[in-house]
Structure formats: C-alpha cells, structure tokens
Design an enzyme around this catalytic site. Structure first.
Site, PDB file in Angstrom:
ATOM      1  N   GLY A  60     -41.237  29.017   1.611  1.00 19.76           N
ATOM      2  CA  GLY A  60     -42.471  29.079   2.401  1.00 19.76           C
ATOM      3  C   GLY A  60     -42.518  30.271   3.339  1.00 19.76           C
ATOM      4  N   GLY A  61     -41.754  31.308   3.001  1.00 17.36           N
ATOM      5  CA  GLY A  61     -41.795  32.524   3.802  1.00 17.36           C
ATOM      6  C   GLY A  61     -41.132  32.396   5.161  1.00 17.36           C
ATOM      7  N   VAL A  99     -49.175  27.114  -7.509  1.00 20.91           N
ATOM      8  CA  VAL A  99     -50.569  26.962  -7.076  1.00 20.91           C
ATOM      9  C   VAL A  99     -51.480  27.866  -7.923  1.00 20.91           C
ATOM     10  CG1 VAL A  99     -52.176  27.280  -5.145  1.00 20.91           C
ATOM     11  CG2 VAL A  99     -49.852  26.443  -4.702  1.00 20.91           C
ATOM     12  N   LYS A 154     -49.321  33.333  -0.043  1.00 21.22           N
ATOM     13  CA  LYS A 154     -50.322  33.952  -0.910  1.00 21.22           C
ATOM     14  C   LYS A 154     -51.733  33.506  -0.547  1.00 21.22           C
ATOM     15  CE  LYS A 154     -46.692  33.774  -4.266  1.00 21.22           C
ATOM     16  NZ  LYS A 154     -46.054  32.927  -5.293  1.00 21.22           N
ATOM     17  N   HIS A 178     -46.041  42.131  -4.832  1.00 20.60           N
ATOM     18  CA  HIS A 178     -45.390  40.906  -5.298  1.00 20.60           C
ATOM     19  C   HIS A 178     -45.940  40.621  -6.689  1.00 20.60           C
ATOM     20  CE1 HIS A 178     -44.098  36.532  -4.758  1.00 20.60           C
ATOM     21  NE2 HIS A 178     -44.830  36.521  -5.856  1.00 20.60           N
ATOM     22  N   PHE A 196     -34.775  45.955   2.753  1.00 26.13           N
ATOM     23  CA  PHE A 196     -36.184  45.659   3.030  1.00 26.13           C
ATOM     24  C   PHE A 196     -37.018  46.717   2.321  1.00 26.13           C
ATOM     25  CE2 PHE A 196     -40.071  46.269   5.571  1.00 26.13           C
ATOM     26  CZ  PHE A 196     -40.595  44.994   5.468  1.00 26.13           C
ATOM     27  N   LYS A 235     -30.850  30.321  -2.871  1.00 29.54           N
ATOM     28  CA  LYS A 235     -31.259  31.683  -3.234  1.00 29.54           C
ATOM     29  C   LYS A 235     -30.090  32.595  -3.549  1.00 29.54           C
ATOM     30  CE  LYS A 235     -35.740  31.710  -1.269  1.00 29.54           C
ATOM     31  NZ  LYS A 235     -36.737  32.558  -0.660  1.00 29.54           N
ATOM     32  N   ARG A 277     -41.128  25.203 -10.992  1.00 27.59           N
ATOM     33  CA  ARG A 277     -42.231  24.232 -10.992  1.00 27.59           C
ATOM     34  C   ARG A 277     -43.522  24.968 -11.349  1.00 27.59           C
ATOM     35  NH1 ARG A 277     -44.794  26.396  -6.666  1.00 27.59           N
ATOM     36  NH2 ARG A 277     -43.445  27.180  -5.019  1.00 27.59           N
TER      37      ARG A 277
END
Ligand code: ADP
Length: 446
Positions: free
Chosen positions: A164-165, A294, A237, A208, A202, A116, A291
């Site tokens: 994945g948060g 979902v 999500k 999002h 933050f 990241k 990629r």
C-alpha cells in the site's frame, strides 16, 4: 466445475466476481458486515451470510466467520477478490486444510511474494531484472552505508513486509541515512509487525509498468501485456492505461516472454501481476501481486479475456486454454478509479447517494456497486467504482473517456470525477508523457 463459490469481499469487486460466476452457471454466496446489509453485492447474490460488525477486522478479515459461512452454505471454493485476505497465505492454507478451494495461488507462492526480500531474490534467480540494491535485509547502519555508496544516492529504504505504498524512506545523502533507517524500521514494525528493511536505488523518473500473467500450475504460463500505472498519489494508483504509451512491441515481447517463462518455471498457479519500474529503456522488478488487481479490467477490455473466469477454471484444475499467440492487443483501454472523496483534498466523503447515472455506450464499462439511495459506509476504502473505457486507438479512448466522465452523475457525495476531467485537459496526459511523480507535481501546483 464448482457448483457454488463464496466471495470473501465487498463492493465492486464482489459484484465483478459474481458476474463471472453467473455466466459460468455457478451459484454465489455473498458475505457482508452489518454495515453492508443493503450493498449491491448482497442484493444480487444467490445467498448471503452476515459475518460480523462493521470493522473489517471483525468481518471481512475474520477467518473463522468465513469458514463458518462456507460450512453453512456448502460453498466449495472461495474467491478473495483484492485486498482483505487475498494475499494472506494463512487463509489459503486454512482453506486447503478444510478442503475448500482457494481461487488463487498456493500458500507457498503467496508467502514468498509477500516477503519483498524473498520475492526479489526468487524472481532474480528466475531471470527477471531487479532494482539494484542490498542483497537481502539490511542489518545495521554500516552495512546500509556500504550498499548506498555502491549503488549511489539517492536510495530508498523499504519494508520487506510492505504494501500500500507505506513504510518507504528516500535518503538523499549520507547524513540522512541513520535517521531514515530508524524511522523506516519503526514504521515497518508499527504498520506490518515486522521490522525487516532493505535498500534499493531510488529511480528518479521511472514509469510504473506491470505485466499481467496467467499460469496453470502445471508449468504453463502466458502474459497478457502490460498496464501503465504511473499516475499515482501517495504511491496509490489513480488512473491506469493499457498498453503503456512508453513501450514498443519489441520491449513488450521481450519482457513479457521473460515473465511468462519465469512464472512457468516457478510453477505458479492463477493470475498474477509482476510490477516494474521502467526508466531509460530498462525494467526493474519491484514486486509481484499474487491476486487479481483493481485495474485488471483494462487488460480484459484489450484482450477480450475474462480474468476472473480464467482464475476459476484454473482453480478447478483446468490447464491453460489459451496460447500466447492467441492473445492480441488491438486498441487502447483506460481506467479511472472513482473514489468518494473531495477531488482536491482527498478527504473521504461517505454518505447517501441521492442520484446515480453511469455512462454507457460502445466501449464503456462501469464496475460499481453504487445505486441511488445507497449509503456509502465510512468504514472501508473510498473506491466506489471504476470507469473503464476502450477505444480503437489511444485518441479514441481519450475522447470516449472525456465523454463518459461528462455523462457520469453521482450526487450526494463528493467524488474524484472532476480530477479526471481536469487531467484530460493536460497536454502531458494527452501525449502519454508522464512518470510516477507527475500527478503529485500536478496536484501541488493546482
Ligand atoms: P507497495 O507494495 O507498498 O505498493 P511497491 O514496491 O509496489 O510498494 O512500490 C510502490 C510505488 O513506490 C511504486 O509504484 C513507485 O511509485 C514507488 N517506488 C517503489 N520502489 C521505487 C524505487 N526503487 N525508486 C523510485 N520509486 C519507487
């Protein structure tokens, strides 16, 4: 064009890819663990290969087994779906070494976006706006303190290898900083095997919003508009919509243009998603997923473009067949992620599905591998299907979604369908007025 593609995944996404292949006249190979022998993606494939025991590490993540399956069946390309090996640069590299096409970007691009810190630096250099924060990794508390004072509390500590948060720590004041740093570092090491961390401002009440892009690796790229994925639980999500109720056409065109030209400059190949937080009219990049997502079907419903077929054509070396001005966004689409979980406690509910009746009718799409008599195994994530609904406008879409949820019958296991039914009674949802914290607050009050 490829004659045969191996799909290195399971569940609804394996079926989704299979459908795209079949329409293109391409034969499919399913792979499965011993727990998935009776799964729909195995039943409907042209060929199938068992790649190991139930544990994903020994099956869906087992690279030697997948290579052997390609070898045995003569598959010329691999589609990784999402999750599992879809963002594993080493897997893409190994396939390349074996002259098997990976249906996705180059290992180099996967690697840079999977880190990241590197991703943020790369996109910032391409002109994409990022969240204010540390310029790279944070090494010690003194450095962290200086950055936090520059950008102002609250700040967020994030893992460079995160996903994945997981591994995020909010720090509201100077006194909490030391402990948060060591906790974040320990969590990052435990979860991702890499303790590199960085710091960001933050954002209090952002949405999002993510842009879908398609690029051909030959310097051409377009965007397919955005998806609003603000409804999240534990940074995951739950419901997504396209387009975002919070964005106007000028904002879409401006940022869409920026991301498409950045991806063209990068020489990116395939589909990708650039994720932003959006607050007070400003966009802040958080990460790029290299990629299929979902939630890609809402973009397909809106644009009429089959993203999996685009991926396959691009992996086969075709250039982009679409121009930006051929993409239009008439109507509205919403997706609900249906999990086999208790709709209040979110405890997984695997087991035997006794009855199954999906909704249908105009503008309704159900992507699922469930059937009556199917036993949902306990070994994998609890997503068992996606309900995707299209309407001429947002109101029609919401009415159709409500009708479809009421029609949906899944008996034998608990599902999150009742959660969506209750969400659709909420004025904030009906009005499209929610941020990334809305769902957690709603669940805490319920
Ligand atoms: P992951 O890869 O683990 O999903 P992301 O960077 O995509 O991590 O962030 C996941 C979610 O965490 C976002 O959708 C958002 O809800 C929240 N988040 C991430 N960065 C920030 C930030 N700077 N301020 C507030 N919330 C954030």
């Amino acid at each position: 064009m490829f004659d045969k593609i191996l799909i290195a995944n399971r569940g609804e996404i394996a079926l989704r890819v299979q459908r795209a292949c079949r329409e293109m006249g391409i034969a499919t190979v399913a792979v499965h663990s011993t727990a998935d022998e009776d799964a729909m993606h195995v039943r409907l494939a042209d060929e199938s290969v068992c790649i190991g025991p139930p544990s994903a590490t020994d099956s869906y993540l087992n690279i030697p087994s997948l290579l052997a399956a390609c070898e045995i069946t003569g598959a010329e390309a691999v589609h990784p779906g999402y999750g599992f090996l879809s963002e594993n640069a080493r897997f893409a590299e190994i396939l390349r070494e074996h002259e098997i096409a990976f249906i996705g970007p180059t290992p180099e691009h996967i690697k840079v976006m999977g880190d990241k810190i590197a991703a943020k630096q790369t996109v910032a250099a391409l002109g994409i706006p990022v969240v204010p924060g540390s310029d790279g990794a944070i090494h010690d508390e003194a450095e962290a303190q200086k950055v936090a004072e520059d950008i102002g509390y609250p700040v967020l500590i994030k893992a460079s290898a995160g996903g994945g948060g997981r591994g995020m720590q909010i720090v509201r004041s100077r006194s909490d900083l030391g402990l948060a740093l060591s906790t974040a570092r320990a969590e990052a090491l435990a979860a991702f095997g890499d303790d590199a961390i960085y710091m960001e401002k933050f954002l209090d009440k952002p949405r999002h919003i993510e842009f879908q892009i398609v690029a051909d690796g030959k310097g051409n790229a377009i965007h397919l508009g955005e998806r609003d994925c603000s409804l999240q639980r534990r940074h995951q999500k739950v419901l997504e919509e396209a387009l975002s109720p919070a964005l106007n056409a000028a904002e879409r065109e401006r940022l869409g243009g920026v991301v498409a030209s950045a991806m063209a400059d990068l020489g990116y190949t395939g589909v990708g998603t650039i994720e932003f937080l959006f607050e007070d009219g400003e966009f802040y990049f958080i990460e790029m997923n290299t990629r299929l997502q979902v939630e890609h079907p809402i973009t397909e419903m809106l644009t009429g473009i089959d993203l999996v077929q685009e991926q396959i054509r691009i992996a086969d070396g075709a250039g982009l067949t679409l121009a930006q001005d051929e993409v239009s966004f008439a109507g509205h689409a919403i997706e609900c992620r249906i999990n086999a979980e208790n709709p209040k406690t979110f405890t997984p509910s695997p087991g035997l599905v006794i009855a199954y009746h999906p909704p249908g009718g105009l503008g309704v799409r159900v992507d699922s591998g469930v059937y009556a008599g199917y036993k949902i195994p306990p070994y994998y994530d609890s997503l068992i299907g996606k309900l995707i609904v299209f309407g001429k406008n947002r109101t029609e879409c919401l009415m159709r979604l409500r009708r479809s949820l009421d029609e949906f019958v899944i008996e034998g296991v608990e599902t999150t369908i009742p959660l969506f039914q209750s969400l659709l009674t909420q004025p904030d949802i009906i009005n499209g007025e929610y941020d990334i914290h809305w769902l957690e607050e709603f669940l805490a009050e319920a």
